[in-house]
Scaffold this active site. Structure first.
Site, mmCIF file in Angstrom:
data_model
loop_
_atom_site.group_PDB
_atom_site.id
_atom_site.type_symbol
_atom_site.label_atom_id
_atom_site.label_comp_id
_atom_site.label_asym_id
_atom_site.label_seq_id
_atom_site.Cartn_x
_atom_site.Cartn_y
_atom_site.Cartn_z
ATOM 1 N N LYS A 49 0.860 -1.192 0.000
ATOM 2 C CA LYS A 49 0.000 0.000 0.000
ATOM 3 C C LYS A 49 0.893 1.237 0.000
ATOM 4 C CE LYS A 49 -1.854 2.876 2.866
ATOM 5 N NZ LYS A 49 -1.917 4.079 2.007
ATOM 6 N N GLU A 107 9.737 1.547 10.605
ATOM 7 C CA GLU A 107 10.729 2.592 10.309
ATOM 8 C C GLU A 107 10.005 3.920 10.438
ATOM 9 O OE1 GLU A 107 13.812 2.076 9.927
ATOM 10 O OE2 GLU A 107 13.808 -0.087 9.652
ATOM 11 N N CYS A 128 13.439 11.337 5.968
ATOM 12 C CA CYS A 128 13.437 11.022 7.394
ATOM 13 C C CYS A 128 14.817 11.212 8.011
ATOM 14 C CB CYS A 128 12.955 9.598 7.609
ATOM 15 S SG CYS A 128 13.899 8.407 6.639
ATOM 16 N N GLU A 153 9.243 16.467 15.067
ATOM 17 C CA GLU A 153 9.599 16.336 13.651
ATOM 18 C C GLU A 153 8.748 17.292 12.821
ATOM 19 O OE1 GLU A 153 8.377 12.796 11.452
ATOM 20 O OE2 GLU A 153 10.380 12.634 10.619
HETATM 21 P P1 NAD Z 1 2.119 8.374 7.743
HETATM 22 O O1 NAD Z 1 2.448 7.638 8.973
HETATM 23 O O2 NAD Z 1 1.042 9.384 7.762
HETATM 24 O O3 NAD Z 1 1.718 7.361 6.567
HETATM 25 C C1 NAD Z 1 2.567 6.300 6.174
HETATM 26 C C2 NAD Z 1 1.726 5.234 5.518
HETATM 27 O O4 NAD Z 1 0.879 4.653 6.495
HETATM 28 C C3 NAD Z 1 0.809 5.755 4.416
HETATM 29 O O5 NAD Z 1 0.747 4.800 3.374
HETATM 30 C C4 NAD Z 1 -0.531 5.871 5.131
HETATM 31 O O6 NAD Z 1 -1.629 5.794 4.260
HETATM 32 C C5 NAD Z 1 -0.460 4.660 6.045
HETATM 33 N N1 NAD Z 1 -1.339 4.708 7.215
HETATM 34 C C6 NAD Z 1 -1.906 5.776 7.808
HETATM 35 N N2 NAD Z 1 -2.668 5.393 8.860
HETATM 36 C C7 NAD Z 1 -2.560 4.048 8.940
HETATM 37 C C8 NAD Z 1 -3.097 3.066 9.823
HETATM 38 N N3 NAD Z 1 -3.907 3.392 10.832
HETATM 39 N N4 NAD Z 1 -2.766 1.780 9.629
HETATM 40 C C9 NAD Z 1 -1.927 1.425 8.628
HETATM 41 N N5 NAD Z 1 -1.402 2.309 7.744
HETATM 42 C C10 NAD Z 1 -1.716 3.600 7.909
HETATM 43 O O7 NAD Z 1 3.483 9.010 7.253
HETATM 44 P P2 NAD Z 1 3.706 9.986 6.034
HETATM 45 O O8 NAD Z 1 3.206 11.336 6.396
HETATM 46 O O9 NAD Z 1 3.235 9.328 4.784
HETATM 47 O O10 NAD Z 1 5.308 9.993 5.963
HETATM 48 C C11 NAD Z 1 6.105 10.848 6.717
HETATM 49 C C12 NAD Z 1 6.687 10.127 7.908
HETATM 50 O O11 NAD Z 1 7.408 8.976 7.494
HETATM 51 C C13 NAD Z 1 7.685 10.969 8.661
HETATM 52 O O12 NAD Z 1 7.463 10.833 10.029
HETATM 53 C C14 NAD Z 1 9.025 10.367 8.282
HETATM 54 O O13 NAD Z 1 10.052 10.553 9.215
HETATM 55 C C15 NAD Z 1 8.656 8.932 8.147
HETATM 56 N N6 NAD Z 1 9.641 8.219 7.347
HETATM 57 C C16 NAD Z 1 10.469 7.334 7.980
HETATM 58 C C17 NAD Z 1 11.445 6.665 7.258
HETATM 59 C C18 NAD Z 1 12.388 5.698 7.921
HETATM 60 O O14 NAD Z 1 13.033 4.942 7.226
HETATM 61 N N7 NAD Z 1 12.482 5.687 9.238
HETATM 62 C C19 NAD Z 1 11.546 6.870 5.884
HETATM 63 C C20 NAD Z 1 10.681 7.772 5.280
HETATM 64 C C21 NAD Z 1 9.717 8.438 6.021
#
Ligand code: NAD
Length: 485
Positions: free
Chosen positions: A177, A252, A286, A389
């Protein structure tokens, strides 16, 4: 390529299909603020279809000889390379990142991810343990079944392929997804997988929101492995959903990464490196070093030079070759950035650069989500802007007096993803690296990635590690076979 590029569809059992509920969301181009395609607003019923397809495909794929799986994955690499320009453009339009970045980093890296795991599986070793005169033990590492792979919007194909490649290379089937904000490259990847001969049902992609699709994946009893990349708040929900079923989970999550510049560093290199680690992809990586700490004796010079260089970054239409800084991914994210810049001023910070959206970029981008690279000084280490963040082109710079003090600053945060240390003193480099609580410490560099090394965060930045052997172990189940002598 898919016939209707304006209407993305799910990819289930080797077919492009409409979502069961027939609902779609607008897919907005961040540089223009306008919808340019539609993405399925799928739900649990679509996940159910994907599970049925993945379950059916597992029997065959998990017994496909490793060499054959490897060959198919390498074909995927060839097709990603063939379609590099098309994928890079799709990624740039979808995310707002400069086309040059998508072409030079994101898409090549997606190819490297597939190549890495396609070849890694040809070289795995099995352990055997001989128990004196009593028994032989050997360890089978078997695919685990259906893997649920959930990824964010900032590096869409790069991060999704980092999960898909090891999952299917190891013989699992997968339900992926992508973020509903950036679905296009995952859609194009499905066509590539089909052309490469990946058997139907091995990779299924269900598009939609987190609460509707992501939550249905994490809650499904037949999806026993979950690899999630995203925010810490969402990661907590994923963990809560998976825990009662004892799923194998990798998380992650977010970061608030320290970037430490000592007076003995090569200052030109530190400034150039810090510029990248602050503003790459508009600060939406990130791993970006959003908390910069500079030793007091060089602090003023550093700030002056850094601000001068940052002011030269060209903010523009992501599709133009001269652009260094593109758009922020969404209106919501832009509002979040603005909120934190306002908060920084309330918390006593000084805006040394930026702090607002630029004048209109060009005719095409006049309603786009742009924000200038922003540097804030004079904030206490403990304030919210320095703790939370932001995930945008906003960094703080803070002076420090000695090694112990700055290590305290670096570690005084709930996140622990990555850090950078700039110094010419070898002993100091080792000493500081050992004491910083982050999953990666870069010394005199940033974002240098060797796909063999463990990748992941400490504390609230996540649980588990991706990369190399860690991923091969995560996506397989070790089974000990003990044979009496
Ligand atoms: P997010 O947590 O809002 O969404 C990530 C994914 O999770 C999306 O596909 C979203 O649709 C899905 N999602 C949302 N609610 C969910 C639920 N209840 N159950 C399952 N899936 C769900 O994050 P974002 O805004 O898309 O991305 C930014 C964040 O990602 C930042 O915090 C960034 O630091 C982090 N990030 C971390 C890494 C790493 O490797 N540690 C890499 C890239 C981004």
């Amino acid at each position: 390529m898919p016939a209707e590029l304006d209407k993305i569809r799910n990819f289930i059992d080797g077919q492009f299909v409409e979502p069961v509920g027939g609902r779609y969301l607008d897919n907005i181009e961040p540089a223009t603020g306008k919808a340019y395609s539609h993405v399925p607003d799928s739900d649990g019923r679509d996940v159910e279809l994907a599970v049925a397809a993945a379950e059916k495909a597992f029997a065959g794929w998990s017994h496909t000889p490793t060499a054959d799986r490897s060959r198919i994955l390498l074909r995927i690499v060839d097709l990603i390379e063939r379609d590099l320009e098309k994928l890079a453009r799709a990624e740039s339009v979808d995310t707002g990142k400069p086309l040059s970045l998508a072409r030079g980093l994101d898409i090549p890296r997606a190819g490297s991810n597939f190549r890495f795991f396609a070849t890694a599986i040809l070289h795995t070793e099995s352990e055997a343990h001989i128990t004196d005169g009593v028994a032989f033990n050997y360890t089978l590492r078997q695919p685990r079944g259906i893997a649920g792979l959930i990824s964010p919007w900032n590096l869409p194909l790069y991060l999704l392929s980092w999960k898909i490649a090891p999952a299917i290379a190891c013989g699992n089937t997968a339900i992926a997804k992508p973020s509903e904000l950036t679905p296009m490259t995952a859609y194009l990847l499905c066509e590539i997988c089909r052309e490469a001969g990946l058997p139907k049902g091995v990779l299924n992609v269900v598009h939609g929101t987190g609460p509707n699709v992501g939550a249905a994946i994490t809650a499904h009893s037949k999806i026993g492995t979950i690899s999630f990349t995203g925010g810490t708040v969402t990661g907590r929900k994923v963990a809560e959903s998976c825990a009662p079923m004892f799923k194998k989970v990798s998380l992650e999550l977010g970061g608030k990464n320290p970037n430490i510049v000592f007076a003995d560093a090569d200052q030109d290199a530190a400034i150039a490196g810090s510029l990248r680690s602050s503003f790459a992809n508009q600060g939406q990586v990130c791993l970006c070093g959003s908390r910069v700490f500079v030793e007091r004796s060089v602090y003023k010079d550093f700030v002056d030079h850094f601000v001068e260089k940052a002011s030269q970054l060209r903010l523009g239409d992501p599709l133009e070759a001269t652009t260094d800084q593109g758009a922020i991914v969404s209106k919501t994210q832009l509002d979040k950035v603005k909120f934190y810049v306002d908060l920084a001023q309330q918390e006593g910070g000084t805006i040394a650069l930026g702090g607002s959206s630029p004048e209109a970029i060009n005719e095409r981008c006049q309603s786009g989500y742009f924000f200038s690279p922003t540097v804030i000084t004079g904030l206490p280490v403990s304030c919210r802007v320095n703790r939370e963040e932001i995930f945008g082109p906003v960094i703080t710079i803070t002076p420090f007096d000695n090694e112990d003090e700055v290590i305290g600053y670096a570690n005084d945060n709930e996140y622990g993803l990555a850090s950078s240390v700039w110094t010419q003193n070898l002993n100091r480099a080792h000493r500081v690296a050992e004491r910083i609580h982050t999953g990666t410490v870069w010394v005199n560099c940033w974002l240098v990635r060797d796909l063999r090394v463990p990748f992941g965060g400490m504390k609230q930045s996540g649980v588990g590690r991706e990369g190399g052997d860690e991923a091969l172990r995560f996506f397989t189940e070790p089974k000990n076979v003990c044979i009496a002598k």
